[in-house]
Design a protein around this motif. Structure first.
Motif, short mmCIF file in Angstrom:
data_model
loop_
_atom_site.label_atom_id
_atom_site.label_comp_id
_atom_site.label_asym_id
_atom_site.label_seq_id
_atom_site.Cartn_x
_atom_site.Cartn_y
_atom_site.Cartn_z
N MET A 1 0.82 -1.10 -0.19
CA MET A 1 0.20 0.06 -0.16
C MET A 1 0.80 1.29 0.02
SD MET A 1 -2.98 0.68 2.62
CE MET A 1 -4.21 2.01 2.43
N LYS A 2 0.41 2.17 -1.05
CA LYS A 2 1.53 3.44 -1.10
C LYS A 2 1.05 4.60 0.02
CE LYS A 2 -0.65 5.51 -5.01
NZ LYS A 2 -0.20 6.08 -6.50
N ALA A 3 1.64 5.54 0.53
CA ALA A 3 1.51 6.47 1.23
C ALA A 3 0.53 7.40 0.56
CB ALA A 3 2.72 7.20 1.70
N SER A 4 -0.50 8.19 1.19
CA SER A 4 -1.10 9.06 0.50
C SER A 4 -0.36 10.36 0.01
CB SER A 4 -2.24 9.42 1.63
OG SER A 4 -1.76 10.03 2.77
N GLU A 6 2.30 10.33 -1.82
CA GLU A 6 3.16 9.84 -2.47
C GLU A 6 2.66 9.39 -3.98
OE1 GLU A 6 6.37 5.98 -3.28
OE2 GLU A 6 6.42 7.26 -1.32
N HIS A 7 3.13 9.80 -5.07
CA HIS A 7 2.51 9.33 -6.30
C HIS A 7 3.77 8.89 -7.44
CE1 HIS A 7 -0.18 9.40 -9.78
NE2 HIS A 7 0.50 10.15 -10.45
N ARG A 8 3.68 7.97 -7.91
CA ARG A 8 4.51 7.32 -8.76
C ARG A 8 6.23 7.65 -8.25
NH1 ARG A 8 3.28 9.53 -14.75
NH2 ARG A 8 5.33 8.18 -15.02
N GLY A 9 6.21 7.26 -7.05
CA GLY A 9 7.46 7.66 -6.46
C GLY A 9 7.78 8.86 -5.98
N VAL A 10 7.22 9.86 -6.05
CA VAL A 10 7.52 11.14 -5.60
C VAL A 10 6.65 11.70 -4.73
CG1 VAL A 10 7.62 13.69 -6.71
CG2 VAL A 10 8.01 11.63 -8.18
N THR A 11 7.27 12.28 -3.90
CA THR A 11 6.46 12.71 -2.52
C THR A 11 6.27 14.06 -2.61
OG1 THR A 11 8.28 11.45 -1.14
CG2 THR A 11 6.83 13.16 0.06
N TYR A 12 5.06 14.39 -2.29
CA TYR A 12 4.21 15.73 -2.24
C TYR A 12 3.51 15.96 -1.01
CZ TYR A 12 -0.37 13.34 -3.03
OH TYR A 12 -1.35 12.58 -2.96
N ASN A 13 3.26 17.35 -1.04
CA ASN A 13 2.54 17.73 0.21
C ASN A 13 1.40 18.75 -0.18
OD1 ASN A 13 1.79 18.00 2.96
ND2 ASN A 13 3.40 19.49 3.35
N ILE A 26 6.03 19.64 -4.28
CA ILE A 26 6.57 18.22 -4.49
C ILE A 26 8.00 18.31 -4.32
CG2 ILE A 26 7.26 16.92 -6.55
CD1 ILE A 26 5.07 18.09 -8.23
N TYR A 27 8.35 17.10 -3.73
CA TYR A 27 9.59 16.94 -3.13
C TYR A 27 10.27 15.68 -3.95
CZ TYR A 27 7.89 19.50 0.78
OH TYR A 27 7.29 20.47 1.47
N PRO A 28 10.90 15.87 -4.89
CA PRO A 28 11.68 14.78 -5.66
C PRO A 28 13.05 14.13 -5.02
CG PRO A 28 12.10 16.59 -6.89
CD PRO A 28 10.95 17.10 -5.85
N SER A 29 13.25 12.97 -5.33
CA SER A 29 14.58 12.68 -4.53
C SER A 29 15.67 13.37 -5.60
CB SER A 29 14.65 10.83 -4.80
OG SER A 29 14.58 10.61 -5.97
N ARG A 30 16.75 13.26 -5.30
CA ARG A 30 17.92 13.76 -5.69
C ARG A 30 18.20 12.92 -7.22
NH1 ARG A 30 22.85 16.14 -1.96
NH2 ARG A 30 21.42 16.95 -0.28
N ALA A 54 -4.15 18.13 -8.78
CA ALA A 54 -3.19 18.92 -9.55
C ALA A 54 -1.84 18.61 -9.27
CB ALA A 54 -3.21 20.36 -9.26
N ALA A 55 -1.32 18.33 -8.01
CA ALA A 55 -0.02 17.69 -7.71
C ALA A 55 0.24 16.36 -8.59
CB ALA A 55 -0.01 17.57 -6.43
N LYS A 56 -0.54 15.66 -8.49
CA LYS A 56 -0.42 14.23 -9.16
C LYS A 56 -0.25 14.38 -10.79
CE LYS A 56 -2.77 11.19 -5.74
NZ LYS A 56 -3.85 10.22 -5.52
N LEU A 57 -1.01 15.53 -11.12
CA LEU A 57 -1.07 15.74 -12.80
C LEU A 57 0.45 16.43 -13.02
CD1 LEU A 57 -2.27 16.04 -15.56
CD2 LEU A 57 -3.12 18.31 -14.82
N ALA A 58 0.90 17.29 -11.86
CA ALA A 58 2.31 17.90 -12.39
C ALA A 58 3.19 16.86 -12.32
CB ALA A 58 2.22 18.88 -11.20
#
Length: 69
Positions: A1-4, A6-13, A26-30, A54-58
């Motif tokens: 189950m993925k965290a709420s 996170e989308h496609r491996g990218v963290t967002y708030n 959005i907080y992408p990994s390095r 909108a975050a998920k679309l971005a």
């Protein structure tokens, strides 16, 4: 189950900044090296659901652009 948050491996708030508007960040990994420049002020949304969408679309656009570029 993925965290709420996170989308496609990218963290967002998504936050409500006490002004009645919701904004995302959005907080992408390095290693993802996504170009996330958003001209201030960041877009604002009336509902949390709209900001999450909108975050998920971005994220989708940025990941697809990184894949093809």
């Amino acid at each position: 189950m993925k965290a709420s948050n996170e989308h496609r491996g990218v963290t967002y708030n998504v936050a409500n900044n006490d002004d009645g508007a919701w904004r995302w960040i959005i907080y992408p990994s390095r290693k993802q090296k996504l170009d996330l420049r958003v001209v201030p002020p960041r877009p604002a949304y009336k509902t949390r659901d709209a900001a999450v969408a909108a975050a998920k679309l971005a994220i989708d656009v940025l990941l697809d652009k990184a894949k093809s570029g």
